[in-house]
Design an enzyme around this catalytic site. Structure first.
Site, PDB file in Angstrom:
ATOM      1  N   ASP A  86      -2.176   1.754  13.413  1.00  0.00           N
ATOM      2  CA  ASP A  86      -2.379   1.042  12.344  1.00  0.00           C
ATOM      3  C   ASP A  86      -3.838   1.206  11.788  1.00  0.00           C
ATOM      4  OD1 ASP A  86      -2.194   0.583   9.460  1.00  0.00           O
ATOM      5  OD2 ASP A  86      -0.981  -1.424  10.563  1.00  0.00           O
TER       6      ASP A  86
ATOM      7  N   LYS B 264     -11.467   1.982   3.540  1.00  0.00           N
ATOM      8  CA  LYS B 264     -10.368   2.915   3.324  1.00  0.00           C
ATOM      9  C   LYS B 264      -9.983   3.362   2.062  1.00  0.00           C
ATOM     10  CE  LYS B 264      -5.253   3.592   5.447  1.00  0.00           C
ATOM     11  NZ  LYS B 264      -4.772   2.656   5.551  1.00  0.00           N
TER      12      LYS B 264
ATOM     13  N   GLU C 254       3.132   5.654   6.936  1.00  0.00           N
ATOM     14  CA  GLU C 254       3.431   4.621   7.375  1.00  0.00           C
ATOM     15  C   GLU C 254       4.792   3.379   7.286  1.00  0.00           C
ATOM     16  OE1 GLU C 254       0.859   2.484   5.068  1.00  0.00           O
ATOM     17  OE2 GLU C 254      -1.537   3.317   6.363  1.00  0.00           O
TER      18      GLU C 254
ATOM     19  N   ASP D 198       6.123  -1.636   1.401  1.00  0.00           N
ATOM     20  CA  ASP D 198       4.704  -1.744   1.742  1.00  0.00           C
ATOM     21  C   ASP D 198       3.902  -2.358   1.161  1.00  0.00           C
ATOM     22  OD1 ASP D 198       2.460  -2.151   3.115  1.00  0.00           O
ATOM     23  OD2 ASP D 198       3.137  -0.530   4.454  1.00  0.00           O
TER      24      ASP D 198
END
Ligand code: AMP
Length: 566
Positions: free
Chosen positions: A6, A68, A145, A168
């Site tokens: 992850d 990211k 994800e 999420d």
């Protein structure tokens, strides 16, 4: 052994599937979460993870976090004199995780399943694959994800038809996905989200509030405070306090005085109303695209560290009129799912065969000229594969010429939801030569094929000439080329990475320096003495003494620093 990774905005995790279950792998510090942070140390060594994040407050110009968000862009992130792309920084995180897994498993690790937000576009996915390559990992699969979260919650083990909504909220991105399970097949029915919304924005609310509420500061001082890493640290701590308590106290050293401010959870939540509102839109869109009513969902799953905040749980409970699932630690859910997918890839006998299908997160198409009632309209977007189509998918559409004697058809391949071509993201351009003919007499069949890794292949076929041009989507300006990857590989090889077995020492030093900056008076002196003693000992290179003193130094720092670690 294929590992699951992850690769998060704030933290990253690495996992494996062993003995019939998922297992998270601890890093050199014994933690399961490795902050996605890179810092250039004073001796020129690269620090990864917690020691790097500790330096954010004291050496912000030498430290990179939340990179990211820049994946798949040519934005350069400065670390002192070094200039790095997000792919390179991510590769350093991946390399550290790989080393941790190798130390833990006692074997070399070369293959991985890496998770990406469902909302990541083609360019960002390619960037993630490039980061894997730079770290010496073959990326077996990019897994969305939310699909990973669904797997972790055993969606695939249900005996009946089920729909899960995965909410999420990570450090930097927000994803909503509707997963459907039926007859051995997991499908992402819809996904929506916001790549620029996450837990960090909730920290920003606290930073803004602190600057606004701090008394007697002039504009210059306020601007300085906004850049201060110590403010970020205090705000992050306050956010976590407010998850547990009704009230928090934020303390910060501003110039020569200490500013102490109190905030209640109610007031914090009031200030986050705008962010909560922004969370609603992707939720509504995902349900609309999946053609589902909130009441017909089987379960709601909460994922991502920021979903721990009570206001998030309350909002979800209110919206869906039921309690969400959150039995697995929200930080670990996606990594556990990645391990399950890795095992499926490696065909671990403990897992039954499971078919996974994902959806394409964006519409993909070309820019065309349309004629309506004899009038021409340029810059129209013609989707070939619509958003939320299950992948892999291959679709073909025919276009014809709009001008007499036209000898070239230019296909602008774009992704997005705007009816205007220019408002969607340009992925690449294809030029197709055609023989001159009256308009409308020459056609080109454009085939888009989108695979499970979210990568797009384009093929243009002209029946009149029998010619086919294949996958000429060479690169978006921001996708790293082979040459750029080779250069980056050399660059990473030349970097001096701080040794894994010295990680703990680097962390303690970085932490002590942060505390030194934070504190004043007697306490500051004590920290300084302890730090000098520890550094002198490191110079002596007496391993036994260092180890012994390391423990003492750590318990001393623990005793004066009660704030969050991860
Ligand atoms: P992730 O990307 O899933 O690791 O989530 C990281 C985000 O979760 C960061 O913004 C953290 O500040 C946030 N987070 C972690 N623990 C808590 C907590 N106890 N309360 C509020 N936010 C948290």
């Amino acid at each position: 052994m294929i590992v699951g990774i992850d690769l998060g905005t704030t933290n990253s995790l690495i996992s494996v599937f062993r003995n019939g279950q998922t297992e998270l792998i601890p890093n050199a510090l014994g933690h399961l979460l490795t902050p996605s942070a890179i810092s250039l140390a004073d001796d020129g060594m690269i620090l990864v993870g917690l020691p790097a994040r500790e330096r954010q407050a004291t050496h912000s110009h030498l430290t990179a976090t939340a990179f990211k968000r820049w994946m798949g862009t040519d934005h350069n992130i400065k670390l002192g004199k070094q200039s790095m792309r997000a792919e390179e920084l991510s590769a350093l995180v991946l390399k550290a995780l790989k080393a941790d897994a190798e130390a833990w498993l006692g074997e070399s690790v070369t293959e991985a399943v890496i998770t990406v937000p469902a909302y990541f576009n083609d360019v960002q996915r390619k960037a993630t694959q490039a980061a894997g390559r730079l770290a010496g990992l073959k990326v077996e699969r990019l897994l969305n994800e939310p699909t990973a979260a669904g797997l972790a919650y055993g969606l695939q083990e249900r005996t009946d038809h089920a729909t899960f909504l995965v909410f999420d909220l990570g450090g930097g991105t927000f994803d909503v996905s509707v997963l459907e399970y039926f007859d051995g097949v997991v499908q992402v029915r819809a996904s929506a989200g916001d790549t620029r919304l996450g837990g960090e924005d909730f920290v920003q609310v606290l930073r803004d509030w602190f600057i606004e509420a701090a008394p007697d500061l002039n504009a210059k001082e306020k601007a300085g405070l906004a850049e201060d890493g110590a403010l970020w640290h205090a705000a992050e701590q306050a956010k976590r306090d407010l998850t547990e308590h009704e009230m928090t106290t934020m303390r910060l050293q501003c110039l020569d005085r200490s500013v102490v401010l109190e905030l209640t959870r109610a007031e914090y939540e009031r200030r986050c109303a705008g962010l909560l509102q922004r969370l609603r839109r992707p939720l509504e869109r995902a349900l609309m695209d999946a053609k589902l009513e909130p009441s017909s969902l089987t379960e709601i799953v909460l994922v991502g560290g920021a979903s721990r905040m009570p206001m998030i749980r309350q909002m979800v409970t209110r919206l869906f009129a039921r309690l969400p699932l959150r039995t697995i630690n929200p930080d670990e859910t996606v990594a556990r799912g990645a391990a399950i997918q890795a095992a499926l890839k490696a065909r671990d006998a403990a897992l039954d065969e499971l078919v996974l299908t994902d959806v394409m997160p964006y519409s993909l198409g070309v820019v065309v000229t349309e004629e309506v009632d004899g009038r021409r309209y340029d810059d129209r977007f013609s989707p070939i594969i619509e958003r939320n189509t299950a992948v892999p998918v291959s679709r073909v559409q025919t276009y014809s010429t709009v001008q007499d004697g036209q000898t070239l058809i230019i296909l602008d391949v774009r992704q997005g939801e705007s009816p205007l071509g220019s408002e969607n993201l340009l992925l690449g351009t294809l030029e197709v030569s055609i023989p001159p003919k009256p308009r409308g007499h020459i056609g080109v069949n454009v085939r888009f094929s989108y695979d499970v890794n979210g990568l797009l292949e384009v093929e243009a076929h002209v029946p009149a000439t029998g010619k086919t041009i294949q996958s000429v989507i060479q690169r978006n300006a921001d996708v790293m080329t082979e040459i750029e990857i080779k250069i980056a590989l050399e660059k990473i090889k030349a970097l001096k990475i701080h040794p894994r077995d010295k990680q703990e020492n680097a962390y303690l030093i970085a932490r002590a320096k942060r505390l030194y900056e934070d504190r004043l008076g007697r306490e500051r002196q004590d920290i300084s003495h302890a730090l000098t003693r520890f550094e002198a000992l490191l110079d002596s290179q007496d391993e036994v003494l260092i180890r012994q003193h390391n423990r003492e130094f750590k318990s001393y720092l623990d005793s004066i620093d009660k704030s969050f670690v991860l």
